[in-house]
Design an enzyme around this catalytic site. Structure first.
Site, short mmCIF file in Angstrom:
data_model
loop_
_atom_site.label_atom_id
_atom_site.label_comp_id
_atom_site.label_asym_id
_atom_site.label_seq_id
_atom_site.Cartn_x
_atom_site.Cartn_y
_atom_site.Cartn_z
N ASP A 392 0.83 -1.21 0.00
CA ASP A 392 0.00 0.00 0.00
C ASP A 392 0.86 1.27 0.00
O ASP A 392 2.07 1.24 0.20
CB ASP A 392 -0.90 -0.02 1.23
CG ASP A 392 -2.16 0.82 1.07
OD1 ASP A 392 -2.37 1.38 -0.03
OD2 ASP A 392 -2.93 0.91 2.04
N GLU A 395 2.60 6.99 -2.21
CA GLU A 395 2.39 8.36 -2.67
C GLU A 395 2.51 9.38 -1.54
O GLU A 395 2.26 10.56 -1.74
CB GLU A 395 1.02 8.50 -3.33
CG GLU A 395 -0.18 8.16 -2.47
CD GLU A 395 -0.46 6.68 -2.36
OE1 GLU A 395 -1.08 6.11 -3.26
OE2 GLU A 395 -0.04 6.08 -1.34
N ASP A 459 -8.94 3.41 -3.69
CA ASP A 459 -10.01 3.43 -2.68
C ASP A 459 -11.28 4.10 -3.20
O ASP A 459 -11.64 5.20 -2.77
CB ASP A 459 -9.52 4.16 -1.43
CG ASP A 459 -8.35 3.47 -0.77
OD1 ASP A 459 -8.10 2.30 -1.09
OD2 ASP A 459 -7.67 4.11 0.04
#
Length: 672
Positions: A392, A395, A459
């Site tokens: 995950d 960024e 998401d």
């Protein structure tokens, strides 16, 4: 590449396509300076540029050298050149001698009616023409639509609403319907502006290393070239084809719930438990405990249970990201060794991730990389028995930290997802499990293709919304797929549930229908599991899901053929209509339907309450409706019934896979 001098400038062509046209009145190159304000709040960025200068370089002089051309630029006659563009092969290499330049603009010739795609993974708009796209990896935002209530609330409460261009995975690369592609080699903040009819303007907050051009006689050839340039993923592991990856985060109860799901007839390839590391409660919902090792209190006897699952043909998957919470054991070890990015005082930089703080493992430090690869991924995950994980984030690199390589974090921010992918890929390779262990990522940038074996769409909201719901997953797959990312998938049912927005059975079932025609089917409980519908809570949803997974498994031989093709050519599994039907311009802007390989056309229902689906059938083939057997001539728009369980799917008449496709209706019931 060819440069032709004109009375007032020059024309640069590549593969017979006009790329640059420069005249004194309409120069192609601009330089300037800006002072940007960048504020980050939990992965969301508020960016404003205070531009202090923008100079058109009106005067150009073309010189031929032994290997190509050199074009010098200046602002007026009699002024010394301040920039140069070297032209070699398919490369344009700029250099700037003027001091203090940190803004660069290049105008690329455009044509009326031109279509443009790419930009990394773009969720709102597949065809980029007519809009400007900043390219900066970040959280994509909640709602991503400034006219919506959910985006407004997300902005007010956490600066997290986002906009149409926000993406976890930007990339300064685009393809044109003129059958060329362009890549800007830079990690700086960039923006591609496609709003003008006569030119595309490329902007970078640094002078790029080079501009690369690609051209082909077909779109498939162009995509292969880009895949050659950016890298190829390994084939999907064989175990993936056994069924769905079931995402549960319920501690020890996850194993009992998995058995209930299997008893309902769902073929399962893996159990995915993000919470294998334990949980903490926050106002956003249940969050993972970011100390990357098995939590025996939350999952007693986990290693033995993983082994038992594997003996039963089911793999176990987990979760990891590049950060370590400061209340965990691994944080102490990493800090003592100096593995974290630092602040201005040389101390460990702490980042607020929403009611807990973390250190950023510095992947510009080879020792930190080696430690993370061996200690966390190697020992704590692969040796423990994990067969894959969600890798995950990526960024979130703050722009004010100090890194071991001495490069500004502003320039490293976009590069960070690729470094993160490299860490995961190296760890897998060191254990000899490339093509066997499967990790998936949402963050990306140039070069991630060579390291990340599977993208996921991030998401999405748990709804049918235009800019953050089910339909955005298709655009994300198509845009990223053109740039060499062959495999893409999403959280079935969406992820983000805020401000009372919750999943409906209809949403989950429609999402599962789409996922049946993607490389991987994977469920997710979402950020607020107890407030949202779960797969095993509704008998109708569970039965529908079982049917869709059986359909996916039935198509596994076709998917394996597509994976083999991806390995050889870089062509993605999910493809825009024009990739195989170049002579049908009506398919150039379609972003809510796609080709699944060359022979299946999929048009998922992505709006609530729909029971019919309008779809464009590409010209140049005859199409067979899977559920009715009706045959339709391509080159027309039709509407077909699309009740739950029968999404609008067609196959190309005469396909070598026709027998497999004819068995799809029976496959849902387990009859074949």
């Amino acid at each position: 590449m060819r440069v032709d001098v004109t009375p007032d400038g020059f024309d640069l062509t590549f593969g017979g396509r006009l790329i640059l046209r420069h005249t004194a009145a309409a120069p192609c190159l601009f330089l300037g300076r800006g002072d940007a304000r960048m504020d980050m709040y939990r992965g969301n960025f508020d960016i404003e540029d205070r531009l202090t200068a923008r100079l058109p370089l009106s005067v150009a002089r073309v010189m031929v050298d032994g290997i190509g051309w050199r074009i010098s630029f200046t602002v007026a006659d009699g002024i010394a050149p301040i920039a140069e563009l070297q032209v070699i092969g398919n490369i344009l290499r700029p250099t700037v001698t003027a001091p203090n330049v940190n803004r660069f603009w290049l105008r690329i010739a455009a044509e009326a009616g031109e279509h443009v795609w790419g930009g990394g993974e773009q969720m709102s708009y597949f065809d980029l023409k007519g809009r400007r796209f900043p390219l900066w990896t970040s959280e994509p935002g909640v709602g991503r639509d400034k006219t919506s209530e959910i985006t407004f609330k997300a902005d007010v409460t956490g600066k997290a609403g986002g906009d149409y261009w926000n993406t976890n995975y930007p990339q300064p690369t685009y393809l044109s319907s003129r059958k060329y592609a362009l890549h800007l080699e830079t990690t700086a903040y960039a923006a591609f502006d496609f709003r003008q009819d006569g030119f595309h303007e490329l902007e970078a907050w640094a002078v790029p290393e080079q501009i690369e051009l690609f051209a082909a006689e077909s779109f498939t050839g162009l995509v292969t070239q880009l895949s050659d340039r950016f890298g190829r993923q390994p084939p999907l592991p064989e175990w993936v084809y056994n069924g769905a990856i079931i995402g549960l985060k319920d501690g020890g109860n996850s194993f009992e719930r998995l058995e209930k799901i299997r008893a309902a007839g769902v073929p399962v390839s893996a159990l995915w438990c993000e919470d294998w590391v334990g949980l903490r409660e926050t106002s956003f919902g249940k969050r993972l405990f970011w100390d990357w090792r098995a939590n025996e209190q939350h999952y007693p006897g986990l290693k033995a249970k993983i082994a038992a699952l594997r003996a039963d043909g089911i793999r176990f998957m987990g979760y990891v990201n590049p950060y370590l919470c400061n209340d965990g054991i691994l944080f102490e070890e990493a800090e003592a060794a100096g593995y974290f990015a630092t602040d201005g005082n040389g101390k460990t930089a702490l980042v607020d991730f929403g009611e807990f703080d973390c250190g950023v493992v510095d992947f510009t430090n080879p020792a930190a990389c080696a430690w993370f690869e061996e200690k966390i991924i190697g020992q704590n995950m692969l040796d423990f028995g994990l067969s894959g994980w969600m890798a995950d984030f990526g960024e979130y690199l703050p722009i004010d930290v100090h890194l071991a390589n001495g490069v500004s974090a502003t320039l490293m921010h976009n590069a960070w997802p690729t470094l993160w992918a490299e860490v995961n890929a190296r760890a897998v390779a060191k254990r000899g499990q490339t093509g066997e262990a499967l990790f998936f990522m949402r963050a990306g940038f140039t070069g991630v293709q060579a390291h990340c074996p599977l993208l996921w769409a991030g998401d999405q909201s748990v709804d049918f919304s235009r800019h953050d719901g089910l339909v955005t997953v298709i655009s994300g797959a198509l845009s990223s797929g053109l740039l060499g990312n062959a495999y893409h998938h999403s959280d079935i049912g969406g992820y983000t549930s805020l401000f009372g927005n919750v999943r409906t059975p209809e949403l989950f079932m429609r999402w599962a229908e789409m996922a049946a025609f993607t490389p991987v089917m994977r469920t997710h409980e979402g950020n607020r599991p107890r407030e949202n519908l779960q797969l095993d809570e509704d008998p109708q949803v569970l039965a529908h899901f079982a049917a869709m997974v059986k359909l996916w498994v039935h198509l596994a031989p076709y998917l394996k053929a597509l994976v083999a093709e991806a390995s050889a050519t870089g062509l993605p599994v999910q493809r825009p209509l024009f990739l195989h039907f170049e002579d049908d311009p009506a398919g150039y802007a379609v972003q809510d339907a796609y080709l699944y390989g060359p022979d299946l056309l999929v048009a998922p229902v992505w709006q609530a309450g729909e029971t019919h689906r309008s779809v464009h059938l590409p010209q140049g083939a005859e199409w067979v409706h899977v559920w009715s057997g009706a045959r339709h001539t391509g080159g027309q728009d039709i509407s077909v019934p699309a009740p739950l369980g029968e999404p609008a799917v067609f196959y190309r008449a005469g396909s070598v896979h026709q027998a497999l496709f004819d068995g799809m209706a029976a496959a849902k019931t387990g009859a074949v």
